[in-house]
Scaffold this motif. Structure first.
Motif, PDB file in Angstrom:
ATOM      1  N   MET A  18       5.776 -30.919 -48.816  1.00  0.00           N
ATOM      2  CA  MET A  18       5.331 -31.853 -47.772  1.00  0.00           C
ATOM      3  C   MET A  18       5.745 -33.281 -48.092  1.00  0.00           C
ATOM      4  N   ARG A  19       5.902 -33.596 -49.360  1.00  0.00           N
ATOM      5  CA  ARG A  19       6.252 -34.955 -49.773  1.00  0.00           C
ATOM      6  C   ARG A  19       7.740 -35.233 -49.638  1.00  0.00           C
ATOM      7  N   LYS A  20       8.540 -34.201 -49.477  1.00  0.00           N
ATOM      8  CA  LYS A  20       9.990 -34.375 -49.420  1.00  0.00           C
ATOM      9  C   LYS A  20      10.418 -34.637 -47.981  1.00  0.00           C
ATOM     10  N   PRO A  21      11.459 -35.491 -47.802  1.00  0.00           N
ATOM     11  CA  PRO A  21      11.898 -35.801 -46.437  1.00  0.00           C
ATOM     12  C   PRO A  21      12.624 -34.638 -45.772  1.00  0.00           C
ATOM     13  N   ILE A  22      13.252 -33.761 -46.554  1.00  0.00           N
ATOM     14  CA  ILE A  22      14.002 -32.641 -45.987  1.00  0.00           C
ATOM     15  C   ILE A  22      13.570 -31.364 -46.692  1.00  0.00           C
ATOM     16  N   VAL A  23      13.264 -30.342 -45.887  1.00  0.00           N
ATOM     17  CA  VAL A  23      12.848 -29.041 -46.420  1.00  0.00           C
ATOM     18  C   VAL A  23      13.942 -28.034 -46.097  1.00  0.00           C
ATOM     19  N   PRO A  24      14.447 -27.313 -47.099  1.00  0.00           N
ATOM     20  CA  PRO A  24      15.500 -26.323 -46.822  1.00  0.00           C
ATOM     21  C   PRO A  24      14.949 -25.151 -46.007  1.00  0.00           C
ATOM     22  N   PRO A  25      15.710 -24.684 -45.020  1.00  0.00           N
ATOM     23  CA  PRO A  25      15.239 -23.542 -44.210  1.00  0.00           C
ATOM     24  C   PRO A  25      15.010 -22.278 -45.037  1.00  0.00           C
ATOM     25  N   LYS A  26      15.686 -22.188 -46.178  1.00  0.00           N
ATOM     26  CA  LYS A  26      15.509 -21.016 -47.039  1.00  0.00           C
ATOM     27  C   LYS A  26      14.047 -20.855 -47.475  1.00  0.00           C
ATOM     28  N   LEU A  27      13.367 -21.963 -47.682  1.00  0.00           N
ATOM     29  CA  LEU A  27      11.951 -21.909 -48.073  1.00  0.00           C
ATOM     30  C   LEU A  27      11.122 -21.225 -46.991  1.00  0.00           C
ATOM     31  N   PHE A  28      11.393 -21.557 -45.723  1.00  0.00           N
ATOM     32  CA  PHE A  28      10.634 -20.945 -44.625  1.00  0.00           C
ATOM     33  C   PHE A  28      10.929 -19.453 -44.521  1.00  0.00           C
ATOM     34  N   TRP A  29      12.187 -19.072 -44.784  1.00  0.00           N
ATOM     35  CA  TRP A  29      12.517 -17.647 -44.775  1.00  0.00           C
ATOM     36  C   TRP A  29      11.753 -16.918 -45.867  1.00  0.00           C
ATOM     37  N   ILE A  30      11.725 -17.495 -47.060  1.00  0.00           N
ATOM     38  CA  ILE A  30      11.025 -16.866 -48.182  1.00  0.00           C
ATOM     39  C   ILE A  30       9.529 -16.733 -47.877  1.00  0.00           C
ATOM     40  N   LEU A  31       8.923 -17.818 -47.375  1.00  0.00           N
ATOM     41  CA  LEU A  31       7.499 -17.761 -47.033  1.00  0.00           C
ATOM     42  C   LEU A  31       7.235 -16.751 -45.918  1.00  0.00           C
ATOM     43  N   LEU A  32       8.100 -16.740 -44.921  1.00  0.00           N
ATOM     44  CA  LEU A  32       7.914 -15.832 -43.790  1.00  0.00           C
ATOM     45  C   LEU A  32       7.983 -14.376 -44.244  1.00  0.00           C
ATOM     46  N   ILE A  33       8.956 -14.039 -45.051  1.00  0.00           N
ATOM     47  CA  ILE A  33       9.105 -12.655 -45.517  1.00  0.00           C
ATOM     48  C   ILE A  33       7.904 -12.242 -46.368  1.00  0.00           C
ATOM     49  N   HIS A  34       7.478 -13.124 -47.260  1.00  0.00           N
ATOM     50  CA  HIS A  34       6.336 -12.781 -48.110  1.00  0.00           C
ATOM     51  C   HIS A  34       5.017 -12.747 -47.330  1.00  0.00           C
ATOM     52  N   ASP A  35       4.874 -13.615 -46.344  1.00  0.00           N
ATOM     53  CA  ASP A  35       3.671 -13.584 -45.502  1.00  0.00           C
ATOM     54  C   ASP A  35       3.587 -12.266 -44.731  1.00  0.00           C
ATOM     55  N   VAL A  36       4.721 -11.814 -44.200  1.00  0.00           N
ATOM     56  CA  VAL A  36       4.730 -10.548 -43.452  1.00  0.00           C
ATOM     57  C   VAL A  36       4.417  -9.381 -44.386  1.00  0.00           C
ATOM     58  N   LEU A  37       4.999  -9.402 -45.574  1.00  0.00           N
ATOM     59  CA  LEU A  37       4.730  -8.338 -46.550  1.00  0.00           C
ATOM     60  C   LEU A  37       3.250  -8.305 -46.932  1.00  0.00           C
ATOM     61  N   LEU A  38       2.688  -9.461 -47.213  1.00  0.00           N
ATOM     62  CA  LEU A  38       1.274  -9.514 -47.582  1.00  0.00           C
ATOM     63  C   LEU A  38       0.373  -9.144 -46.407  1.00  0.00           C
ATOM     64  N   LEU A  39       0.776  -9.517 -45.199  1.00  0.00           N
ATOM     65  CA  LEU A  39       0.016  -9.117 -44.015  1.00  0.00           C
ATOM     66  C   LEU A  39      -0.058  -7.595 -43.921  1.00  0.00           C
ATOM     67  N   GLY A  40       1.048  -6.923 -44.169  1.00  0.00           N
ATOM     68  CA  GLY A  40       1.048  -5.456 -44.137  1.00  0.00           C
ATOM     69  C   GLY A  40       0.111  -4.862 -45.173  1.00  0.00           C
TER      70      GLY A  40
END
Length: 194
Positions: A101-123
């Protein structure tokens, strides 16, 4: 050499797609949801682990004390394990979200990693909640077709704890669904529009 010659003779170099700047409202919502996931996971685990009740069971061979506890059911153990993993995961990912949140630019790869792990944990959490809910329902209502008697009329305190734990874990699964939507939306907003 004129500027006209340089433009005609120059070969365009491919450029990486632009990375969108951080949108702080998504970061704040992400962290809040992860803290809610942690709270729900801890509450559900505590409710399940404290679900223990001992009653005197009378049979033709005499009476003896019999304890009902979550360790007697693999489904309840699975729920405790899944929610423990969800709690640990929420701590780690909340810290990652806070650091980005403190960084001016966030790489999209981070969102992919979070999204994949969130879906896995949701299952995992949804499967554990459904499994524990099925066993809890049999304890509440029984099953006359296979002659499984209900136990909640005897172990009422135990069943209340189990039921509350399942409801809170269902809330944790709903928080994970919201996290998937937030991360997918945040990732979608970072796709360059042409």
């Amino acid at each position: 050499m004129s500027s006209m010659e340089t433009e005609k003779g120059a070969v365009p170099t491919p450029q990486a797609p632009p990375v969108a700047p951080t949108d702080n409202k998504y970061g704040v919502v992400d962290v809040i949801l992860r803290v809610l996931l942690l709270a729900a996971s801890i509450a559900s685990v505590v409710l399940m682990v404290t679900s223990k009740q001992t009653e005197i069971i009378v049979s033709p061979f005499g009476s003896r004390p019999n304890a009902a506890k979550f360790q007697n059911s693999p489904a309840f153990i699975y729920l405790v394990a899944a929610l423990s993993v969800a709690g640990l995961y929420s701590i780690i990912t909340a810290l990652v979200s806070l650091s980005y949140m403190r960084k001016p630019i966030v790489p999209p790869k981070l969102f992919w990693i979070l999204l994949i792990h969130d879906v896995l944990l949701l299952g995992i959490v949804a499967a554990a909640t459904g499994t524990a809910g099925g066993v809890g329902y049999i304890g509440l209502k029984g099953n006359t077709h296979v002659r499984w008697g209900k136990i909640c009329n005897v172990y009422d305190k135990f069943c209340r704890h189990v039921g509350a734990s399942i409801i809170v874990s269902l809330f944790a699964a709903a928080v994970l669904v919201l996290l998937v939507f937030v991360n997918a939306n945040s990732l979608y907003r970072r796709i360059p529009k042409y």
